[in-house]
Design a protein around this motif. Sequence first.
Motif, mmCIF file in Angstrom:
data_model
loop_
_atom_site.group_PDB
_atom_site.id
_atom_site.type_symbol
_atom_site.label_atom_id
_atom_site.label_comp_id
_atom_site.label_asym_id
_atom_site.label_seq_id
_atom_site.Cartn_x
_atom_site.Cartn_y
_atom_site.Cartn_z
ATOM 1 N N VAL A 4 -2.962 3.814 -2.804
ATOM 2 C CA VAL A 4 -2.846 2.819 -3.799
ATOM 3 C C VAL A 4 -2.394 1.680 -3.282
ATOM 4 N N SER A 5 -3.017 0.649 -3.473
ATOM 5 C CA SER A 5 -2.944 -0.839 -3.162
ATOM 6 C C SER A 5 -2.713 -1.755 -4.481
ATOM 7 N N LYS B 254 -5.432 6.049 -12.202
ATOM 8 C CA LYS B 254 -6.266 5.098 -12.061
ATOM 9 C C LYS B 254 -6.156 3.870 -12.954
ATOM 10 N N GLY C 122 -4.452 -3.353 -9.300
ATOM 11 C CA GLY C 122 -4.474 -2.758 -8.103
ATOM 12 C C GLY C 122 -5.892 -1.993 -7.857
ATOM 13 N N LYS C 123 -5.992 -1.070 -6.852
ATOM 14 C CA LYS C 123 -6.842 -0.377 -6.669
ATOM 15 C C LYS C 123 -6.570 0.909 -5.953
ATOM 16 N N ILE C 124 -7.257 2.156 -6.265
ATOM 17 C CA ILE C 124 -6.913 3.355 -5.516
ATOM 18 C C ILE C 124 -8.057 3.962 -4.960
ATOM 19 N N ASP C 125 -7.842 4.401 -3.831
ATOM 20 C CA ASP C 125 -8.983 5.207 -3.033
ATOM 21 C C ASP C 125 -8.647 6.571 -2.597
ATOM 22 N N VAL D 31 -3.312 1.922 -12.349
ATOM 23 C CA VAL D 31 -3.480 1.138 -10.943
ATOM 24 C C VAL D 31 -4.164 -0.313 -11.259
ATOM 25 N N ASP D 32 -5.214 0.162 -12.122
ATOM 26 C CA ASP D 32 -6.229 -1.077 -12.350
ATOM 27 C C ASP D 32 -5.173 -2.171 -13.245
ATOM 28 N N ALA E 171 -4.861 -9.411 -9.846
ATOM 29 C CA ALA E 171 -5.996 -8.695 -9.223
ATOM 30 C C ALA E 171 -6.588 -9.133 -7.803
ATOM 31 N N GLN E 172 -6.668 -8.138 -7.087
ATOM 32 C CA GLN E 172 -7.259 -8.665 -5.631
ATOM 33 C C GLN E 172 -8.646 -9.042 -5.821
ATOM 34 N N GLU F 19 0.838 -1.081 0.012
ATOM 35 C CA GLU F 19 -0.069 -0.167 0.054
ATOM 36 C C GLU F 19 0.926 1.319 0.033
#
Length: 103
Positions: free
Chosen positions: A94-95, A70, A78-81, A73-74, A102-103, A32
């Motif tokens: 960013v994870s 984004k 990953g994912k971004i919040d 990251v995708d 992919a998670q 993260e």
Amino acid sequence: IINLIINAIEATEPGGSISVTTTYQPLQEFVEISVKDTGIGISASDTDKIFDPFFTTKDDGSGLGLAITKTLVDAHGGKIDVKSELGKGSTFIVSLPIDGKAQ
């Protein structure tokens, strides 16, 4: 990450702070990366739109920076919040999976 840092610099007044931290979560198999600032923050009504292409609140912005961030990251699974409060700043998280899946 560079784009998130640039955005943080642009949103933060002199004397404010910007921090970048990383956390490794071995049991969840991801890393993260957080970019936190004490800048102007993002309104709740804009938070849902900030990753949309061509959406910007800047006079000279293209609205592509966060959309591209984004997308990248995708593409890496990953994912971004974002967590933000007007007048207090924003934190982008960013994870990214360690194995690239992919998670």
